[in-house]
Design a protein around this motif. Structure first.
Motif, PDB file in Angstrom:
ATOM      1  N   TRP A 178      43.382  41.477  80.463  1.00 49.71           N
ATOM      2  CA  TRP A 178      44.338  42.247  79.653  1.00 49.71           C
ATOM      3  C   TRP A 178      44.896  41.320  78.587  1.00 49.71           C
ATOM      4  O   TRP A 178      45.471  40.268  78.894  1.00 49.71           O
ATOM      5  CB  TRP A 178      45.481  42.805  80.494  1.00 49.71           C
ATOM      6  N   SER A 179      44.724  41.714  77.326  1.00 52.82           N
ATOM      7  CA  SER A 179      45.162  40.900  76.198  1.00 52.82           C
ATOM      8  C   SER A 179      46.340  41.574  75.505  1.00 52.82           C
ATOM      9  O   SER A 179      46.259  42.743  75.134  1.00 52.82           O
ATOM     10  CB  SER A 179      44.017  40.723  75.193  1.00 52.82           C
ATOM     11  N   PHE A 180      47.417  40.818  75.324  1.00 55.68           N
ATOM     12  CA  PHE A 180      48.600  41.379  74.668  1.00 55.68           C
ATOM     13  C   PHE A 180      48.423  41.376  73.153  1.00 55.68           C
ATOM     14  O   PHE A 180      47.566  40.665  72.605  1.00 55.68           O
ATOM     15  CB  PHE A 180      49.856  40.598  75.053  1.00 55.68           C
ATOM     16  N   CYS A 181      49.230  42.170  72.484  1.00 56.47           N
ATOM     17  CA  CYS A 181      49.344  42.082  71.033  1.00 56.47           C
ATOM     18  C   CYS A 181      50.816  41.909  70.682  1.00 56.47           C
ATOM     19  O   CYS A 181      51.695  42.279  71.452  1.00 56.47           O
ATOM     20  CB  CYS A 181      48.751  43.304  70.338  1.00 56.47           C
ATOM     21  N   SER A 182      51.081  41.337  69.540  1.00 53.24           N
ATOM     22  CA  SER A 182      52.447  40.975  69.171  1.00 53.24           C
ATOM     23  C   SER A 182      53.318  42.205  68.954  1.00 53.24           C
ATOM     24  O   SER A 182      52.864  43.239  68.462  1.00 53.24           O
ATOM     25  CB  SER A 182      52.438  40.129  67.896  1.00 53.24           C
ATOM     26  N   SER A 183      54.590  42.055  69.317  1.00 55.66           N
ATOM     27  CA  SER A 183      55.560  43.126  69.074  1.00 55.66           C
ATOM     28  C   SER A 183      56.347  42.907  67.783  1.00 55.66           C
ATOM     29  O   SER A 183      57.278  43.662  67.487  1.00 55.66           O
ATOM     30  CB  SER A 183      56.536  43.237  70.253  1.00 55.66           C
ATOM     31  N   SER A 370      47.942  50.978  67.090  1.00 53.67           N
ATOM     32  CA  SER A 370      46.822  51.619  67.770  1.00 53.67           C
ATOM     33  C   SER A 370      46.320  50.768  68.922  1.00 53.67           C
ATOM     34  O   SER A 370      46.079  51.266  70.032  1.00 53.67           O
ATOM     35  CB  SER A 370      45.693  51.878  66.764  1.00 53.67           C
ATOM     36  N   VAL A 371      46.178  49.470  68.677  1.00 51.97           N
ATOM     37  CA  VAL A 371      45.717  48.547  69.721  1.00 51.97           C
ATOM     38  C   VAL A 371      46.730  48.475  70.852  1.00 51.97           C
ATOM     39  O   VAL A 371      46.373  48.411  72.032  1.00 51.97           O
ATOM     40  CB  VAL A 371      45.478  47.151  69.115  1.00 51.97           C
ATOM     41  N   ARG A 372      48.016  48.512  70.516  1.00 53.80           N
ATOM     42  CA  ARG A 372      49.066  48.371  71.528  1.00 53.80           C
ATOM     43  C   ARG A 372      49.087  49.562  72.483  1.00 53.80           C
ATOM     44  O   ARG A 372      49.277  49.387  73.685  1.00 53.80           O
ATOM     45  CB  ARG A 372      50.434  48.214  70.847  1.00 53.80           C
ATOM     46  N   ILE A 373      48.874  50.759  71.974  1.00 56.02           N
ATOM     47  CA  ILE A 373      48.836  51.942  72.841  1.00 56.02           C
ATOM     48  C   ILE A 373      47.671  51.834  73.820  1.00 56.02           C
ATOM     49  O   ILE A 373      47.809  52.105  75.013  1.00 56.02           O
ATOM     50  CB  ILE A 373      48.734  53.229  72.001  1.00 56.02           C
ATOM     51  N   GLU A 374      46.528  51.427  73.301  1.00 52.93           N
ATOM     52  CA  GLU A 374      45.359  51.251  74.167  1.00 52.93           C
ATOM     53  C   GLU A 374      45.628  50.180  75.224  1.00 52.93           C
ATOM     54  O   GLU A 374      45.292  50.345  76.405  1.00 52.93           O
ATOM     55  CB  GLU A 374      44.151  50.863  73.323  1.00 52.93           C
ATOM     56  N   ALA A 375      46.266  49.073  74.812  1.00 54.97           N
ATOM     57  CA  ALA A 375      46.579  47.993  75.752  1.00 54.97           C
ATOM     58  C   ALA A 375      47.574  48.451  76.808  1.00 54.97           C
ATOM     59  O   ALA A 375      47.458  48.087  77.985  1.00 54.97           O
ATOM     60  CB  ALA A 375      47.134  46.793  74.989  1.00 54.97           C
ATOM     61  N   ALA A 376      48.550  49.255  76.403  1.00 49.89           N
ATOM     62  CA  ALA A 376      49.541  49.753  77.350  1.00 49.89           C
ATOM     63  C   ALA A 376      48.889  50.604  78.424  1.00 49.89           C
ATOM     64  O   ALA A 376      49.174  50.453  79.623  1.00 49.89           O
ATOM     65  CB  ALA A 376      50.623  50.546  76.616  1.00 49.89           C
ATOM     66  N   HIS A 377      48.004  51.508  78.026  1.00 53.92           N
ATOM     67  CA  HIS A 377      47.303  52.351  79.004  1.00 53.92           C
ATOM     68  C   HIS A 377      46.469  51.495  79.948  1.00 53.92           C
ATOM     69  O   HIS A 377      46.404  51.757  81.162  1.00 53.92           O
ATOM     70  CB  HIS A 377      46.412  53.364  78.286  1.00 53.92           C
TER      71      HIS A 377
END
Length: 390
Positions: A178-183, A370-377
């Motif tokens: 699981w890779s995070f993206c910046s907030s 878009s990437v963050r929503i996918e990462a959250a799921h």
């Protein structure tokens, strides 16, 4: 839906770990309430810091425990549990809710819980000489114990997954990436001119946002700056980050001596650890972000630069290649090769312009969201999988 218990300890020596949790909770908070786990924040450090307050602002938070008293209580309970469970293994079975998953967990001492383990990276196995024998022993034992446990292990990149499979081919724990993206979000009120003036910075500069740990390889960046200076290229460097490496106490001083010897100390500005809101503006206005590190788990610096659409020049370690894949604004250079870094800066410097660039920021934010929503799921699915382990 399971409950996620996030045990948060803010470590001034490892800001990346704290920012990781910030990015995780920010990602979960974008999901509708019925699509995300309830989050219980257990502060093992102060809940009064700026970062702690930001974590509490995320809508996923439903409960908090904080302060030194709680931290001491947790430590005492853990010691008691280990003592009792050795004699009566069934004791821990009633100690937690069945659907609660604890994260991040760095050891196997509390097997009675549903733990989501985390190994941030495998730096001790790649660069053992950077650690003293005691710390190296503790870290490698913790990794081996986790590898031999049951349950789920979270890794931050496919590069880390390759490391894990290479170092622990007989592992029984189940690894997941699981890779995070910046907030980071562009500020509503533009503060970049005020920040430039307050820190006395030139309009155009390259930004290095790493702590001064040896593996971050500021040395290569400074050698590249020396080569550029010798060629007559007027490039200015701004550095933020902790100026102490507990594993190499003389490292920062040796870098300062090198700059003085080379006569380029006036081309570098050191700001130390700056507030996150000031760092945001430094990212926004930098002509480019340089990440010279020799090892990362998943670079926060690169994710921050990506979130704001900034040009990057990064070392070609495997995880960096993974992080910047498909990005036109990123250029790779050979790791620890000052000549190659100097060439990359020299090629780009004439066409680089200071920020902020609002159109690029808006495009980057849309892409990140878009990437963050996918990462959250994906993280929610991992939590549910961890909850299913008996």
């Amino acid at each position: 839906m399971s409950t996620l218990c996030v045990e948060f300890h803010e470590d001034s020596q490892w800001l990346g770990g704290s920012i990781y949790i910030d990015n995780l909770l920010a990602a979960l908070s974008v999901l509708p309430p019925d699509q995300r786990p309830a989050v219980r924040l257990a502060f093992l450090s102060s809940s009064k810091t700026a970062l702690a307050k930001r974590l509490l602002a995320h809508s996923t938070v439903v409960q908090k425990q904080s302060g030194a008293a709680y931290s001491n209580l947790v430590a005492r309970l853990r010691r008691l549990h280990r003592a009792f469970s050795r004699r009566w293994p069934w004791v821990g079975r009633f100690s937690t809710r069945g659907d609660e998953v604890y994260f991040p967990v760095f050891d196997v001492s509390q097997r009675w819980r549903r733990n989501l383990y985390w190994i941030p990276d495998f730096q001790p196995l790649h660069f053992p000489t950077l650690f003293d024998s005691r710390e190296l022993g503790l870290r490698t034992k913790s990794m081996a114990d986790i590898a031999g446990s049951t349950g789920l292990l979270l890794l931050s990149s496919n590069a880390a997954m390759n490391d894990f499979r290479s170092f622990f081919p007989e592992a029984t724990v189940v690894p997941r990436v699981w890779s995070f993206c910046s907030s980071l979000e562009p500020a509503l009120h533009d503060r970049h001119l005020e920040v430039l003036q307050r820190y006395g910075l030139p309009q155009k500069f390259i930004y290095v946002a790493n702590h001064f740990w040896k593996h971050k390889d500021h040395e290569t960046a400074f050698k590249a700056l020396k080569l550029l200076s010798d060629r007559g290229d007027d490039v200015f460097l701004v550095c933020t980050g902790l100026q102490a490496d507990r594993r190499n106490p003389g490292h920062f001083a040796s870098l300062m001596q090198a700059l003085a010897t080379w006569g380029i100390q006036d081309r570098v500005r050191f700001l130390g650890v700056v507030p996150r809101e000031d760092q945001l503006e430094l990212f926004r206005v930098a002509a480019a972000v340089v990440q010279p590190s020799r090892f990362e788990g998943w670079s926060t610096v690169i994710e921050d630069a990506k979130a704001l659409g900034r040009p990057m020049i990064v070392s070609d370690i495997a995880v960096h290649v993974e992080q910047v894949e498909g990005l036109q604004c990123a250029r790779l250079f050979k790791t620890s090769d000052a000549e190659d870094l100097a060439s990359a800066i020299s090629d780009l410097w004439p066409i680089l312009t200071p920020g902020p660039h609002l159109d690029l920021e808006q495009e980057a934010v849309k892409r990140r969201n878009s990437v963050r929503i996918e990462a959250a799921h994906k993280f929610v699915a991992i939590v549910e999988e961890a909850a299913a382990f008996s």
